[in-house]
Design an enzyme around this catalytic site. Structure first.
Site, PDB file in Angstrom:
ATOM      1  N   GLU A  28       0.858  -1.186   0.000  1.00  0.00           N
ATOM      2  CA  GLU A  28       0.000   0.000   0.000  1.00  0.00           C
ATOM      3  C   GLU A  28       0.889   1.229   0.000  1.00  0.00           C
ATOM      4  OE1 GLU A  28      -2.855   0.419   3.214  1.00  0.00           O
ATOM      5  OE2 GLU A  28      -3.777   2.113   2.183  1.00  0.00           O
ATOM      6  N   ASN A  57     -11.965  -3.121   0.291  1.00  0.00           N
ATOM      7  CA  ASN A  57     -10.890  -3.361   1.271  1.00  0.00           C
ATOM      8  C   ASN A  57     -11.533  -3.602   2.618  1.00  0.00           C
ATOM      9  OD1 ASN A  57      -8.298  -3.444   2.533  1.00  0.00           O
ATOM     10  ND2 ASN A  57      -8.658  -1.362   3.217  1.00  0.00           N
ATOM     11  N   GLU A  58     -11.527  -2.626   3.492  1.00  0.00           N
ATOM     12  CA  GLU A  58     -12.186  -2.846   4.790  1.00  0.00           C
ATOM     13  C   GLU A  58     -13.579  -2.228   4.719  1.00  0.00           C
ATOM     14  OE1 GLU A  58      -9.514  -1.449   7.845  1.00  0.00           O
ATOM     15  OE2 GLU A  58      -8.593  -3.436   8.008  1.00  0.00           O
TER      16      GLU A  58
END
Ligand code: AHR
Length: 659
Positions: free
Chosen positions: A48, A376-377
């Site tokens: 990331e 993602n989250e």
């Protein structure tokens, strides 16, 4: 009798294995009881652009704000000179170039060195190496040639350590690119770069760039070789990119859009990095994503290091810790289309629209993408209804692409239970679980997957890191305690390799002067990079994964915390080797004996590659990058028994030939 006792005491002291009184823990390893096949791509890396991982990190560009698109157009730049006057250096903003609107206009009249110039500070300085060649390039436009650029590379005290002159040759309405190379005469951690404008005239400038030539595979405009090498050394099974929360963006405007990261770099639209202002205690206002490292480069990196590419795409939701902005269901088409187009970009023929883009960038052969993450989250019913759109469209067109979905931010609790339930009802391919927890949690949960459903979706342990303080605390350390807890936990992932198919530590990179989040697997400054103890553990797992998980028990039970020990075993059927991983999370040395069953032969000599430190605070640093690294000792087997001693607070990888 007395002599024998003394001899055993002396031998024990030499081997460091305690006295004749020490109790031996007995384990049974059964090579005939194969529990699972290990995914040969199980251990990967999570990339990331956080902590200056990309810009200012692995992306080797040395000029910060090369296209003047930061919110302050001259951020990172300083005007210089004893004759500089108002209007000599202007920032212009054109309307016909959406991706890269700003450029500089410089005007001079009989200027010479020292009169009018600009200095770039780099990303926390520039790492410069003695005797290395540097490539400078610039895009320019001028009506008539007249100006030249005197280039100076400076050390921290403004001494010149490299110089060149560039005389822009072409004129007219169009933009041109020109470059010049020079060699540095010194090594400098915090260098700077200065341009003096000489002569008379007016010139427009954009994409002012400086790269070292010792990039990974010597690619011009490429990546820092030392950082990539650390990844390559792990032989990672996959590389997840581009994140992380970066995928979601603070708001939808700042979400990651892969299509804006491919093609000529001057057309890749820069955006703010969402970690720029995420943490008030670690503000990084000069953190942007130039996308010089974009999706093509990620795929290429994966290919270079033998890893499967694992892109993660936005699911129509911005970060739920921030704005929670949502794309209305009726407007989701573009998001789903981006996912379909990405598969075409990676795998499509050159005759397809996106396959051609890949081919034009220099890679006509497909990248052979096999998996893709959506979200993602993300969490809640809004996520579930959106992911169903992706699921239907992608599976209809590309049934063989494995899809990965988020189970939220935590490995338990209401959000996790809801999503885990919904995703299992949908019988999705892979569920991404995240755990940023205390070292104690990792130890207590080493048996987490022993009781998981063997038939449902597979698990991707997508982001994990033991937090020595607490999540998002600046006090978190990459110390031996956290690494050993992770090593112990990973025995449970390996033992359940039929359920847990993929695993990656997160985040990957952090710059010592530019980080927002700790702990991280690899730390760098402008010239050096080192792996933390956590890196060493991930690497040991990746390099010693074996092919088949076999039974390893103590009194018929999996070894998951009994007397502070955690263990798993595999066979490497390609190399005919038995591999036992065992951690001793206690302050006592442990005498252990493994009785090997179900294997015809066992070599009388093997190796133990281990890391041990009674000081749990021990860390690696830029100055001492090898404080905590594996050591190797040879160990013996007698018949089908391996006896050895495990040092206090140690992780051990035993390897024996089996024929
Ligand atoms: O790894 C740092 C962050 O932790 C990631 O961006 C996010 O997915 C998680 O919350």
């Amino acid at each position: 009798m007395r002599n024998t006792f003394l001899r055993s005491l002396a031998l024990g002291a030499v081997l460091g294995i305690g006295t004749a009184y020490a109790q031996t823990t007995k384990f049974t390893v059964n090579g005939a009881q194969v529990k699972a096949q290990v995914n040969q791509h199980m251990y990967g890396v999570f990339f990331e652009d956080i902590n200056m991982g990309a810009d200012g990190g692995i992306y080797a560009e040395l000029i910060k704000n090369r296209s003047f698109e930061f919110y302050k157009p001259l951020m990172g730049w300083k005007k210089e000179g004893d004759k500089i006057a108002e209007g000599d250096i202007l920032v212009l903003n054109r309307t016909n170039h959406e991706a890269n609107p700003r450029f500089l206009r410089v005007k001079t009249q009989s200027a010479s060195k020292g009169n009018i110039g600009l200095t770039n500070e780099g990303f926390r300085g520039m790492g410069i190496k003695k005797d290395l060649k540097y490539d400078f390039s610039v895009m320019y436009r001028q009506s008539t040639p007249g100006l030249s650029l005197r280039l100076e590379l400076l050390d921290g005290k403004d001494n010149i350590i490299g110089t060149a002159t560039l005389k822009p040759e072409k004129s007219g309405e169009d933009w041109h690119k020109q470059g010049v190379s020079f060699v540095s005469s010194a090594t400098e951690l915090k260098g700077k770069f200065r341009i003096w404008f000489e002569g008379s005239g007016s010139i427009d400038l954009d994409m002012i760039s400086l790269f070292p030539t010792d990039t990974w595979k010597n690619r011009p405009g490429g990546m820092r070789a030392d950082m990539v090498q650390l990844l390559a050394d792990m032989k990672p099974g996959f590389i997840r990119f581009p994140g992380g929360c970066i995928v979601e963006g603070h708001d939808l405007e700042t979400r990651y859009q892969w299509k804006k990261t491919v093609g000529p770099i001057e057309d890749r639209q820069l955006i703010v990095n969402r970690w720029n202002t995420e943490f008030a205690h670690r503000l990084t206002p000069d953190y942007y994503q130039t996308f010089g490292l974009g999706f093509f480069e990620y795929f290429q990196l994966a290919e270079d290091i033998g890893a499967e590419a694992m892109p993660i795409l936005n699911c129509g939701m911005a970060c739920q810790f921030n704005t929670s902005e949502l794309v209305p269901m009726e407007d989701m088409e573009q998001y789903v289309q981006d996912a379909l187009d990405l598969i075409e970009f990676a795998n499509g023929p050159v005759s397809s629209k996106w396959g051609k883009v890949r081919s034009d960038m220099g890679h006509p052969a497909p990248f052979n993408l096999k998996m893709l993450g959506v979200g993602n989250e993300n969490w809640g019913p809004q996520y579930v209804e959106r992911l169903k759109l992706f699921q239907t469209a992608i599976k209809a067109k590309y049934p063989n692409i494995k899809l990965i979905y988020s189970s939220g931010t935590d490995p338990n609790g209401a959000k996790f239970d809801y999503l885990n339930g919904e995703l299992r009802k949908l019988n999705v391919d892979i569920i991404d679980e995240h755990y940023y927890r205390s070292p104690e949690w990792f130890l207590e949960n080493a048996a987490r997957y022993d009781s998981y459903d063997r038939n449902g979706p597979k698990v991707f342990a997508g982001e994990y890191a033991a937090q020595s303080d607490r999540i998002a605390s600046t006090k978190n350390e990459n110390n031996w305690k956290t690494a050993l807890a992770e090593a112990s936990f990973l025995t449970g992932l390996e033992r359940n390799a039929d359920v847990v198919r993929l695993a990656s530590y997160a985040p990957l990179f952090a710059h010592v002067d530019g980080w927002q989040w700790t702990p991280d697997m690899i730390w760098v400054d402008n010239l050096h990079a080192y792996g933390t103890p956590n890196y060493q553990i991930q690497k040991l797992y990746s390099l010693n994964k074996g092919t088949d998980v076999i039974s390893l028990t103590e009194n018929g039970k999996a070894v998951s915390g009994q007397d502070g020990m955690y263990a798993s075993a595999t066979l490497d059927k390609n190399k005919n080797e038995l591999i036992i991983k065992i951690s001793n999370y206690s302050d006592k040395a442990k005498d252990v004996e493994f009785a090997i069953e179900g294997l015809k032969k066992l070599a009388s000599k093997g190796t133990n590659t281990f890391i041990a430190s009674e000081n749990l605070d021990k860390e690696n640093t830029i100055e001492n990058p090898k404080n905590v690294v594996p050591m190797e000792q040879s160990i013996k087997a007698s018949g089908k028994k391996i006896k050895t001693s495990l040092a206090p607070y140690s992780f051990n990888v035993l390897r024996f030939k089996t024929n």
